[in-house]
Design an enzyme around this catalytic site. Sequence first.
Site, PDB file in Angstrom:
ATOM      1  N   GLY A 113       0.823  -1.204   0.000  1.00  0.00           N
ATOM      2  CA  GLY A 113       0.000   0.000   0.000  1.00  0.00           C
ATOM      3  C   GLY A 113       0.851   1.245   0.000  1.00  0.00           C
ATOM      4  O   GLY A 113       2.012   1.235  -0.397  1.00  0.00           O
ATOM      5  N   SER A 114       0.250   2.350   0.453  1.00  0.00           N
ATOM      6  CA  SER A 114       0.953   3.625   0.442  1.00  0.00           C
ATOM      7  C   SER A 114       1.955   3.710   1.586  1.00  0.00           C
ATOM      8  O   SER A 114       1.834   3.012   2.599  1.00  0.00           O
ATOM      9  CB  SER A 114      -0.046   4.776   0.560  1.00  0.00           C
ATOM     10  OG  SER A 114      -0.598   4.814   1.867  1.00  0.00           O
ATOM     11  N   THR A 115       2.944   4.572   1.412  1.00  0.00           N
ATOM     12  CA  THR A 115       3.941   4.767   2.454  1.00  0.00           C
ATOM     13  C   THR A 115       3.305   5.325   3.725  1.00  0.00           C
ATOM     14  O   THR A 115       3.693   4.956   4.839  1.00  0.00           O
ATOM     15  CB  THR A 115       5.044   5.717   1.956  1.00  0.00           C
ATOM     16  OG1 THR A 115       5.705   5.088   0.843  1.00  0.00           O
ATOM     17  CG2 THR A 115       6.070   6.003   3.033  1.00  0.00           C
ATOM     18  N   VAL A 117       0.240   4.831   4.931  1.00  0.00           N
ATOM     19  CA  VAL A 117      -0.428   3.766   5.671  1.00  0.00           C
ATOM     20  C   VAL A 117       0.600   2.762   6.187  1.00  0.00           C
ATOM     21  O   VAL A 117       0.454   2.200   7.272  1.00  0.00           O
ATOM     22  CB  VAL A 117      -1.480   3.065   4.784  1.00  0.00           C
ATOM     23  CG1 VAL A 117      -2.131   1.905   5.525  1.00  0.00           C
ATOM     24  CG2 VAL A 117      -2.545   4.067   4.356  1.00  0.00           C
ATOM     25  N   GLY A 118       1.673   2.548   5.426  1.00  0.00           N
ATOM     26  CA  GLY A 118       2.736   1.653   5.871  1.00  0.00           C
ATOM     27  C   GLY A 118       3.342   2.082   7.190  1.00  0.00           C
ATOM     28  O   GLY A 118       3.671   1.257   8.049  1.00  0.00           O
ATOM     29  N   GLU A 136       5.655  -3.377   1.337  1.00  0.00           N
ATOM     30  CA  GLU A 136       5.887  -2.975  -0.044  1.00  0.00           C
ATOM     31  C   GLU A 136       5.019  -1.751  -0.264  1.00  0.00           C
ATOM     32  O   GLU A 136       3.805  -1.849  -0.357  1.00  0.00           O
ATOM     33  CB  GLU A 136       5.528  -4.108  -1.010  1.00  0.00           C
ATOM     34  CG  GLU A 136       6.046  -3.911  -2.427  1.00  0.00           C
ATOM     35  CD  GLU A 136       5.130  -3.106  -3.314  1.00  0.00           C
ATOM     36  OE1 GLU A 136       5.370  -1.883  -3.437  1.00  0.00           O
ATOM     37  OE2 GLU A 136       4.183  -3.665  -3.861  1.00  0.00           O
ATOM     38  N   CYS A 170       2.445   1.264  -8.234  1.00  0.00           N
ATOM     39  CA  CYS A 170       3.503   1.725  -7.336  1.00  0.00           C
ATOM     40  C   CYS A 170       4.857   1.778  -8.040  1.00  0.00           C
ATOM     41  O   CYS A 170       5.744   2.523  -7.618  1.00  0.00           O
ATOM     42  CB  CYS A 170       3.591   0.834  -6.098  1.00  0.00           C
ATOM     43  SG  CYS A 170       3.773  -0.927  -6.470  1.00  0.00           S
TER      44      CYS A 170
END
Length: 369
Positions: A113-115, A117-118, A136, A170
Amino acid sequence: MASNGSSVLKMPEIKFTKLFINGAFIDSISGKKFETRDPRTGDVITEVAEGDKEDVDLAVKAAREAFDHGSWPRMSGFAGIPDGVINVITGYGPTAGAAITSHMDVDAVSFTGSTEVGKLVMGAAAASNLKTVSLELGGKCPLIVFNDADINMSVQIAWQGGFFNKGEMCVAGSRVYVQEGIYDEFLKKLIENVKDWVIGDPFDPQVHQGPQVDKEQFEKVLRYIEAGKREGATLLTGGKAVGEKGYYIEPTIFTDVKEDLSIAKDEIFGPVICVMKFKTIEEAIEKANNTRYGLAAGILTNDLNVANRVSRSVRAGIIWVNCFFITDLNVPCGGHKMSGFGKDSGLQAMEKYLNVKSVFTPIYNSPWL
């Protein structure tokens, strides 16, 4: 936009709108639902059960019970794998079955997902008994085109790398660096692709680009385009919404882009690319690495020495030479820096699912015992 003809595929029937927990589809504990809309029109398709903390706790409890007392953890590696994912497991090599049989770690978390949310996932994992996390995340991938590259191939790779799946990738090649000797010709040929690019209903086989995934993403991409124009970049083509309904955006190309502009720094996740000029190999490497991300990069050249030097120097987890979007289940894929850590595919991908244990058992009378 493409017209709706007889060749357009039918919208598939939506069968499942509830939470899938412990082998059954159930309503959320709160009873809450959220709308999901057709990005082609903006119309509501259906309502889907909205999970909350209590639902997650219920799912985790069911998983823990199944792992501790169910038959799955005690099956052989291949007996516990559904038919639909057997092709993925084979990419891990011949040791996958044995490794899966005895070392699966139910406390591991693998996330794509997005950075942003990561970061939340990683923080939650650290606060929850130091769970293993593999992330990832986002990317702002450079595509470096050298003077000696085949220009027609390079243009096609740049176009597909930036606009495939309407830029919602991505690993999209959203930063295109072109060496000054072919820069003008490259731009000319790149723009020529616009006339043959069909935007419209993704169920139409003749369409190349469908709508952005939802209204929020659609509006976000348009804000970035406006920011690019406001901050001084040159809008070469595109930049507008398409049609009266739905979330369609023209393929958008910016030039005269400075490295500190938001369209050059941020992952837009839309059909927007920045084409920038460079002179030397050293400059190309410096510009490619001038990002907080490090997921993937592309290098287009016929010089093997250049390809080797740049691929060693660019700080990204995936390097494509004279190609883009190529994957193989036997090859590890994953990013560096703010693009996350951990690998998908290949034997390295097994590590995030394993809880390695050392067991010592004497098989004869040892003098040390």
